[in-house]
Design an enzyme around this catalytic site. Structure first.
Site, PDB file in Angstrom:
ATOM      1  N   GLU A 171      41.989  33.587  27.425  1.00  0.00           N
ATOM      2  CA  GLU A 171      42.807  34.670  26.895  1.00  0.00           C
ATOM      3  C   GLU A 171      44.284  34.306  26.916  1.00  0.00           C
ATOM      4  O   GLU A 171      44.764  33.602  27.816  1.00  0.00           O
ATOM      5  CB  GLU A 171      42.588  35.934  27.723  1.00  0.00           C
ATOM      6  CG  GLU A 171      41.238  36.541  27.449  1.00  0.00           C
ATOM      7  CD  GLU A 171      41.097  37.931  28.028  1.00  0.00           C
ATOM      8  OE1 GLU A 171      40.301  38.698  27.479  1.00  0.00           O
ATOM      9  OE2 GLU A 171      41.751  38.261  29.028  1.00  0.00           O
TER      10      GLU A 171
ATOM     11  N   CYS B 207      52.102  34.962  27.251  1.00  0.00           N
ATOM     12  CA  CYS B 207      51.529  34.689  28.563  1.00  0.00           C
ATOM     13  C   CYS B 207      50.345  33.756  28.341  1.00  0.00           C
ATOM     14  O   CYS B 207      49.354  34.138  27.714  1.00  0.00           O
ATOM     15  CB  CYS B 207      51.096  36.024  29.169  1.00  0.00           C
ATOM     16  SG  CYS B 207      50.247  35.876  30.732  1.00  0.00           S
TER      17      CYS B 207
ATOM     18  N   CYS C 107      39.644  30.079  37.742  1.00  0.00           N
ATOM     19  CA  CYS C 107      40.695  29.865  38.739  1.00  0.00           C
ATOM     20  C   CYS C 107      40.048  29.659  40.100  1.00  0.00           C
ATOM     21  O   CYS C 107      39.021  30.262  40.401  1.00  0.00           O
ATOM     22  CB  CYS C 107      41.620  31.086  38.776  1.00  0.00           C
ATOM     23  SG  CYS C 107      43.062  30.851  39.833  1.00  0.00           S
TER      24      CYS C 107
ATOM     25  N   CYS D  50      42.264  35.193  44.562  1.00  0.00           N
ATOM     26  CA  CYS D  50      43.036  36.389  44.937  1.00  0.00           C
ATOM     27  C   CYS D  50      42.171  37.628  44.724  1.00  0.00           C
ATOM     28  O   CYS D  50      41.552  37.791  43.675  1.00  0.00           O
ATOM     29  CB  CYS D  50      44.319  36.486  44.111  1.00  0.00           C
ATOM     30  SG  CYS D  50      45.393  35.072  44.321  1.00  0.00           S
TER      31      CYS D  50
ATOM     32  N   CYS E   2      42.691  40.105  41.590  1.00  0.00           N
ATOM     33  CA  CYS E   2      42.861  39.537  40.265  1.00  0.00           C
ATOM     34  C   CYS E   2      41.530  39.375  39.540  1.00  0.00           C
ATOM     35  O   CYS E   2      40.570  38.853  40.108  1.00  0.00           O
ATOM     36  CB  CYS E   2      43.563  38.188  40.397  1.00  0.00           C
ATOM     37  SG  CYS E   2      43.822  37.365  38.819  1.00  0.00           S
TER      38      CYS E   2
ATOM     39  N   CYS F 191      48.966  42.362  33.832  1.00  0.00           N
ATOM     40  CA  CYS F 191      48.884  41.370  34.905  1.00  0.00           C
ATOM     41  C   CYS F 191      47.567  41.440  35.646  1.00  0.00           C
ATOM     42  O   CYS F 191      47.167  42.501  36.107  1.00  0.00           O
ATOM     43  CB  CYS F 191      49.951  41.615  35.958  1.00  0.00           C
ATOM     44  SG  CYS F 191      51.574  41.442  35.348  1.00  0.00           S
TER      45      CYS F 191
HETATM   46  N1  SAH Z   1      47.931  31.787  39.501  1.00  0.00           N
HETATM   47  C1  SAH Z   1      49.268  32.160  39.201  1.00  0.00           C
HETATM   48  C2  SAH Z   1      49.472  32.733  37.812  1.00  0.00           C
HETATM   49  C3  SAH Z   1      48.487  33.742  37.293  1.00  0.00           C
HETATM   50  S1  SAH Z   1      48.602  35.411  37.822  1.00  0.00           S
HETATM   51  C4  SAH Z   1      49.809  33.080  40.267  1.00  0.00           C
HETATM   52  O1  SAH Z   1      49.058  33.474  41.139  1.00  0.00           O
HETATM   53  O2  SAH Z   1      51.004  33.369  40.252  1.00  0.00           O
HETATM   54  C5  SAH Z   1      50.109  36.081  37.238  1.00  0.00           C
HETATM   55  C6  SAH Z   1      50.663  37.189  38.133  1.00  0.00           C
HETATM   56  O3  SAH Z   1      49.871  38.392  38.064  1.00  0.00           O
HETATM   57  C7  SAH Z   1      50.714  36.790  39.600  1.00  0.00           C
HETATM   58  O4  SAH Z   1      51.909  37.235  40.173  1.00  0.00           O
HETATM   59  C8  SAH Z   1      49.536  37.553  40.155  1.00  0.00           C
HETATM   60  O5  SAH Z   1      49.606  37.703  41.543  1.00  0.00           O
HETATM   61  C9  SAH Z   1      49.624  38.849  39.384  1.00  0.00           C
HETATM   62  N2  SAH Z   1      48.409  39.655  39.431  1.00  0.00           N
HETATM   63  C10 SAH Z   1      47.139  39.227  39.526  1.00  0.00           C
HETATM   64  N3  SAH Z   1      46.290  40.273  39.542  1.00  0.00           N
HETATM   65  C11 SAH Z   1      47.041  41.385  39.444  1.00  0.00           C
HETATM   66  C12 SAH Z   1      46.737  42.781  39.392  1.00  0.00           C
HETATM   67  N4  SAH Z   1      45.483  43.226  39.437  1.00  0.00           N
HETATM   68  N5  SAH Z   1      47.776  43.631  39.257  1.00  0.00           N
HETATM   69  C13 SAH Z   1      49.038  43.191  39.190  1.00  0.00           C
HETATM   70  N6  SAH Z   1      49.382  41.895  39.236  1.00  0.00           N
HETATM   71  C14 SAH Z   1      48.396  41.007  39.374  1.00  0.00           C
END
Ligand code: SAH
Length: 344
Positions: free
Chosen positions: A90, A103, A110, A114, A117, A331
């Site tokens: 995506e 983006c 991944c 996290c 996410c 995000c």
């Molecule tokens: N792996 C990288 C980039 C991808 S995520 C990283 O971790 O930074 C891009 C951003 O979105 C990161 O700051 C991540 O922590 C945030 N993110 C992921 N899931 C989210 C969610 N459910 N709500 C808000 N931000 C989120």
């Protein structure tokens, strides 16, 4: 066959030398690819038929197919691209008053895990190549006819876990004879791969580094982000300080606020203590709830209070505008379903 978009201009010149051609041909090809945005070698009309045939024999163009396109009420567009091997990724296009921002994904899946996410729900499949990263920008520009001015590595994947391809993609994006997107208009977001932060500081690429912090104690951060077990907060902040010292560039800390998890006064105090005096900015993100996720969004008032506390205590903080949440393009919402696309 190799993807012609995997090469930066110097590498492409070397490829042409290997094909016993003059290096200026590489500049012509580069211009066709990134300025004229052609989709086939046949359209490169100032290149001899012979060379066009040679190119076709040796390289692919890697034009992504659009599997799905969703347009949000706020104008954000989410694409699901067929990356031509049965997988899909995506990419999101966002419109801001200062221009268009994209983006991009850096990996298919991944490894970071996290908890909040959506990309965590899928297994890691593979890294994207430089050309596949660049192709996301080309394909969106070809489809919408807009000029993209900003690129953020915040889609699926951990960009610093695909370090070489991401750096090379940035070199391709930067080139003035190509897409000409300056490094200052590019952000790399990382969950905190400490050794790679030190490495990035040596690259002499003035892009913005974003750190996904999300908590100020190791106990809390490890519960949200397993990567914290490998690189705890003290080591992460040390690497960030060294990055700032080396590059003189401001770091952006991402902090997704989840109700009754990391959004209380203690957390705000923790952030002030951790970041005080650093050349940085805090980006507060209302956490987006994902399928089966346990984290929920803090209230708007609460987020504003949190921001005000930081601002009143010397930390520059802003709240990120939410875009595309109605099409699961916000995000952390990228790709739970449809990642594996069956071509046959
Ligand atoms: N792996 C990288 C980039 C991808 S995520 C990283 O971790 O930074 C891009 C951003 O979105 C990161 O700051 C991540 O922590 C945030 N993110 C992921 N899931 C989210 C969610 N459910 N709500 C808000 N931000 C989120």
């Amino acid at each position: 066959m190799k993807n012609i978009k995997d090469y930066n201009l110097d590498e492409l010149k070397q490829e042409l030398v290997n094909l016993e051609e003059k290096t200026f041909r590489a500049e012509q090809i580069f211009k066709w690819l990134y300025q004229d945005k052609v989709k086939s070698f046949d359209e490169m009309t100032n290149i001899s038929l012979d060379l066009r045939e040679k190119l076709k024999e040796n390289y692919t163009m890697c034009n992504f197919n659009i599997l799905k396109k969703q347009v949000s009420k706020d104008g954000t567009i989410k694409y699901l691209f067929d990356v031509l091997d049965g997988n899909a990724i995506e990419t999101v296009l966002m419109s801001y008053h200062h221009g268009y921002s994209i983006c991009v994904s850096s990996q298919i899946g991944c490894k970071m895990g996290c908890k909040f996410c959506a990309s965590t729900g899928i297994n890691f499949i593979r890294n994207l190549s430089s050309g596949e990263i660049v192709e996301q920008i080309l394909a969106v520009e070809q489809d919408t006819k807009v000029r993209i001015s900003n690129v953020v590595f915040m889609g699926i994947g951990e960009p610093l876990d695909n370090y070489d391809n991401v750096i090379n993609a940035i070199h391709i994006l930067n080139n003035q004879k190509g897409l000409n997107i300056g490094a200052r208009h590019i952000s790399i977001s990382t969950s905190g791969l400490v050794p790679k932060i030190y490495k990035l500081a040596e690259e002499n690429i003035p892009c913005t580094l974003s750190i996904s912090l999300h908590a100020t104690t190791n106990e809390k951060r490890s519960k949200m982000m397993p990567v914290n077990d490998a690189y705890p907060i003290e080591e992460l902040i040390k690497a960030c300080k060294s990055y700032i010292e080396k590059t003189n560039r401001r770091i952006s800390f991402e902090y997704a606020l989840a109700k009754e998890n990391n959004d209380n006064l203690e957390d705000a105090k923790g952030l002030v203590k951790l970041l005080k005096g650093m050349l940085c900015h805090v980006n507060l993100i209302p956490i987006n709830k994902i399928e089966n996720g346990s984290f929920t969004k803090s209230s708007n008032e609460h987020i504003i209070e949190f921001r005000d506390y930081l601002n009143d205590h010397g930390i520059v903080a802003t709240i990120r505008r939410e875009l595309g949440s109605d099409i699961e393009a916000a995000c952390g919402q990228l790709r739970r379903k449809n990642l594996k696309y069956k071509t046959k």
